[in-house]
Design an enzyme around this catalytic site. Structure first.
Site, PDB file in Angstrom:
ATOM      1  N   TYR A  10       0.834  -1.196   0.000  1.00 42.16           N
ATOM      2  CA  TYR A  10       0.000   0.000   0.000  1.00 42.16           C
ATOM      3  C   TYR A  10       0.873   1.252   0.000  1.00 42.16           C
ATOM      4  O   TYR A  10       1.431   1.668   1.014  1.00 42.16           O
ATOM      5  CB  TYR A  10      -0.921   0.027   1.224  1.00 42.16           C
ATOM      6  CG  TYR A  10      -1.832  -1.172   1.355  1.00 42.16           C
ATOM      7  CD1 TYR A  10      -2.189  -1.942   0.243  1.00 42.16           C
ATOM      8  CD2 TYR A  10      -2.340  -1.556   2.600  1.00 42.16           C
ATOM      9  CE1 TYR A  10      -3.022  -3.055   0.369  1.00 42.16           C
ATOM     10  CE2 TYR A  10      -3.183  -2.645   2.726  1.00 42.16           C
ATOM     11  CZ  TYR A  10      -3.505  -3.393   1.613  1.00 42.16           C
ATOM     12  OH  TYR A  10      -4.326  -4.486   1.747  1.00 42.16           O
ATOM     13  N   HIS A  24       0.456 -12.404   1.504  1.00 42.58           N
ATOM     14  CA  HIS A  24      -0.341 -11.517   0.660  1.00 42.58           C
ATOM     15  C   HIS A  24      -0.464 -12.051  -0.770  1.00 42.58           C
ATOM     16  O   HIS A  24       0.520 -12.127  -1.509  1.00 42.58           O
ATOM     17  CB  HIS A  24       0.308 -10.138   0.641  1.00 42.58           C
ATOM     18  CG  HIS A  24      -0.604  -9.029   0.235  1.00 42.58           C
ATOM     19  ND1 HIS A  24      -0.191  -7.717   0.126  1.00 42.58           N
ATOM     20  CD2 HIS A  24      -1.929  -9.015  -0.088  1.00 42.58           C
ATOM     21  CE1 HIS A  24      -1.211  -6.954  -0.237  1.00 42.58           C
ATOM     22  NE2 HIS A  24      -2.274  -7.718  -0.383  1.00 42.58           N
TER      23      HIS A  24
END
Length: 341
Positions: free
Chosen positions: A68, A153
């Site tokens: 992010y 992830h």
């Protein structure tokens, strides 16, 4: 940090167990992708108010990732949490994408949806060494001495590497007390179900697959997680935005793209039933995932203090059982009734 807007909600609910190792928090978490300038840059007069608004609304679980904003979200989250009591909140971050410095040469990371300088590149690495390096770097960016939950992830194309490298490494880190719980976070449920069967993970985050409009996780992940006492966290409960307002627009987004007409009509049908019973579509979207006993919390984003404060209130007023019954009768949600958690 800036002051919190007035009129924010009181704590959303009593705490529930999240993962293992004694972790507990109210059933609404904040997904911090917006702190990494997801879609748009947040100014220094905007982002510092987000975490205080979440805190004032009772949110005690914060999810982030190196992905992010090329580490920006982790740095901003760490800055925002620094003045808060460490034992009163849970932080999860992710492994699998290492950040390697590079010359930005004036470029931004907009192709990956983040409005930040492209001064790093992501290198997918699900090996043991990659996990150890990723956790070390995240601890530094966050300014923490431990991470509560570490999630592998999006290992979609790296299942074997994750099983042989990432998960054993995270198990070691859990034994050492560097992390408290671990699991995986993905936009699919089938591989998460396999991870439940084949690892000793504590928690799985499923994005977009257990919502009012997509209940596919009920076919594999949810029953298996419930059987194995693995916590499920439901993210992307608004399915990219179509469920975030009480009047889904014709050009609403669903699963990161334009929603097809049948999906828009289905969302509008659900909204009409919600209004008839005095509820709203966003309230249903936030609370429906919590109807399954395997799901401990929903994780919602927000790019402003106002949005986060509003989201924290979406579970404060329970949706009546009659709403779910009517949705089942019309075939708008699964007919299966889940036992009360």
């Amino acid at each position: 940090m800036s002051s919190v807007v007035s009129g924010v909600a009181q704590p959303v609910a009593q705490s529930v167990a999240i993962g293992r190792g004694g972790l507990a928090a109210p059933p609404v978490g904040y997904g911090a992708a917006a702190l990494g300038n997801l879609y748009q840059a947040l100014g220094d007069d905007e982002w510092p108010g987000i975490v205080p608004a979440a805190w004032a609304g009772g949110i005690r679980y914060f999810d982030v990732a190196p992905h992010y904003g090329l580490g920006l979200a982790e740095r901003r989250l760490g800055d925002s949490l620094r003045q808060l009591p460490r034992d009163e909140y849970i932080v999860s971050t992710k492994v699998g994408r290492l950040l390697v410095p590079q010359d930005a040469a004036g470029r931004t990371d907009v192709d990956n949806l983040f409005d930040v300088p492209a001064d790093h590149r992501r290198v997918q690495d699900y090996s043991r060494d990659g996990v150890l390096r990723s956790i070390e770097q995240s601890l530094e960016r966050l300014g923490l001495d431990r991470i509560d939950i570490a999630l592998v992830h999006d290992p979609d194309a790296h299942e074997r590497e994750a099983l042989e490298g990432a998960f054993p490494a995270l198990s070691e880190l859990r034994d050492q007390g560097v992390i408290t719980s671990f699991g995986a976070g993905m936009n699919q449920s089938a591989m998460l179900a396999r991870f439940v069967r084949e690892t000793d993970a504590d928690v799985m985050m499923v994005a977009g697959r257990w919502t009012l409009l997509d209940q596919s996780a009920a076919d594999d992940l949810l029953p298996l997680a419930h059987e194995h006492d693995v916590t499920v966290l439901a993210a992307a409960v608004f399915n990219s935005g179509i469920l975030a307002t009480d009047a889904p627009a014709q050009d609403a987004l669903f699963d990161y793209g334009p929603a097809e007409l049948p999906v828009v009509e289905r969302a509008r049908s659900i909204a009409r039933i919600a209004r008839r019973h005095g509820s709203s579509l966003p309230e249903l979207a936030a609370q429906y995932p919590l109807t399954h006993p395997a799901v401990a919390a929903v994780v919602m984003g927000g790019a402003s203090a106002e949005q986060v404060s509003r989201n924290s209130r979406l579970v404060a007023r329970p949706v009546a059982a009659e709403v779910w019954d009517e949705l089942r009768e019309h075939g708008l949600i699964s007919r299966e009734r889940h036992p009360v958690r």
